[in-house]
Design a protein around this motif. Structure first.
Motif, PDB file in Angstrom:
ATOM      1  N   GLN A 177      -2.111   4.414  -7.743  1.00  0.00           N
ATOM      2  CA  GLN A 177      -3.003   3.726  -6.801  1.00  0.00           C
ATOM      3  C   GLN A 177      -3.503   2.400  -7.363  1.00  0.00           C
ATOM      4  N   PHE A 184      -0.791   5.823  -1.303  1.00  0.00           N
ATOM      5  CA  PHE A 184      -1.572   5.590  -0.097  1.00  0.00           C
ATOM      6  C   PHE A 184      -2.075   4.152  -0.092  1.00  0.00           C
ATOM      7  N   THR A 187      -7.019   4.100  -1.258  1.00  0.00           N
ATOM      8  CA  THR A 187      -7.389   5.194  -2.154  1.00  0.00           C
ATOM      9  C   THR A 187      -8.557   5.993  -1.604  1.00  0.00           C
ATOM     10  N   ALA A 192      -6.016  10.350   1.651  1.00  0.00           N
ATOM     11  CA  ALA A 192      -5.968  10.390   0.185  1.00  0.00           C
ATOM     12  C   ALA A 192      -7.099  11.232  -0.388  1.00  0.00           C
TER      13      ALA A 192
END
Length: 344
Positions: A177, A184, A187, A192
């Protein structure tokens, strides 16, 4: 010609020390009163009993010391005891008062002395634009914009704490991330954060049925992902390469993540609620139209600028406004020497 009195007030939580001087700098009277509306009202009535009070102008000054002086400044400004045309209320920068006080040799530090210094600072008229007490509408807006500023910083700090805890539970996901290979796009998005909180450990994610995991992602993202199976495989790959925690540690990490998630959501909701209040309050201010016409400035930023500046007509020119905002610097020159670095 109006007589002039200068009223210095050293404010504390419980008591206010007051020094009143005339235009020559001579003491009229000195007293200490409770920091309350009744005591302040009685004090204003005492001022009205001074000789020639009916034809005098009163300058009131107090330092900007936290919240203890806010009620006092508003009370004096709104009181009918002294007509608004015969008084001014100034909230002085504490650093400015200290510098003025430094010009007195070996002066002690007491409340009554500080009140005298404030009164004398008023008498010399070196109060600057920051010393002007703004209208209530700007003052009310300032409370909202500064609260929003505080909450936005609190949200940032909470997100940073969340990232640290996320690394404890799902180390590879936290690493991804923070890189260009994100699993995703957000975050702190629902999908997520739900994934991290709903699964007990990375083992549960790593060995979950791929179809079930894909359905989970689609449900929480509201069918946002074009290829949930591919994403599920990437998530499981990340889970398998993450550190596994002992059960006792896993329990505490899960508890912390749940609390941090709730705090993040709370701050996000509070910021949305404050934004609505700010937009509603700024709607009645004509100053907003010019600021909103500038690309990149919306209602919240416009409100922040307006609440700190107040009525722009109190500035003599654009240079005065720039200096107030800290966008201009004092000259540093001696003879033919001009310094490149100048003090703010």
């Amino acid at each position: 010609m109006l007589n002039t009195f200068y009223v210095g007030i050293d404010v504390s939580k419980s008591n206010n020390s007051i020094f009143v001087m005339d235009s020559c700098g001579d003491k009229v009277f000195r007293k200490t009163i409770a920091n309350s509306s009744l005591a302040t009202s009685s004090f204003l009535n005492d001022l009205c009993k001074l000789d020639d009070a009916s034809s005098s102008f009163f300058h009131f000054g107090l330092e900007a010391t936290g919240k203890y002086g806010e009620h006092l400044a508003m009370f004096i400004r709104q009181s009918d005891a002294i007509d608004s045309k015969r008084k001014s209320v100034h909230v002085l920068n504490a650093k400015q008062v200290k510098r003025f006080k430094d010009s007195y040799p070996e002066i002690p530090k007491t409340d009554s002395i500080d009140a005298f210094v404030i009164a004398d600072c008023l008498r010399f008229g070196r109060i600057g634009q920051k010393g002007t007490f703004m209208d209530d509408v700007f003052y009310a807006l300032k409370h909202l914009t500064r609260l929003r500023f505080q909450y936005s910083h609190d949200l940032t700090r909470e997100k940073n704490r969340y990232l640290n805890t996320l690394f404890m539970k799902f180390s590879t996901m936290a690493q991804l991330q923070a890189s260009s290979d994100k699993l995703f796009s957000d975050t702190y998005g629902n999908t997520a954060m739900n994934l991290v909180n709903d699964f007990y450990s990375v083992d549960e994610i790593a060995y979950a049925d791929i179809e079930t995991l894909a359905e989970y992602l689609q449900k929480h993202s509201k069918n946002h992902f074009a290829d949930p199976i591919a994403l599920s495989n990437e998530i499981q790959k990340a889970a398998r390469s993450s550190y596994q925690l002992p059960r006792t540690v896993q329990d505490s990490v899960n508890q912390v993540l749940a609390i941090q998630t709730n705090m993040i959501r709370l701050f996000e909701k509070q910021l949305k609620d404050i934004d609505k209040l700010i937009e509603k309050q700024i709607e009645v201010l004509p100053q907003k139209n010019i600021l909103l016409s500038i690309p990149g400035i919306g209602p919240v930023y416009a409100a922040g600028i307006i609440s700190e500046i107040g009525d722009i007509s109190r500035f003599d020119n654009d240079a005065a406004l720039a200096k107030y905002a800290g966008l201009s610097w004092n000259a540093n020159q001696s003879g033919s020497f001009i310094a490149d670095n100048t003090p703010g």
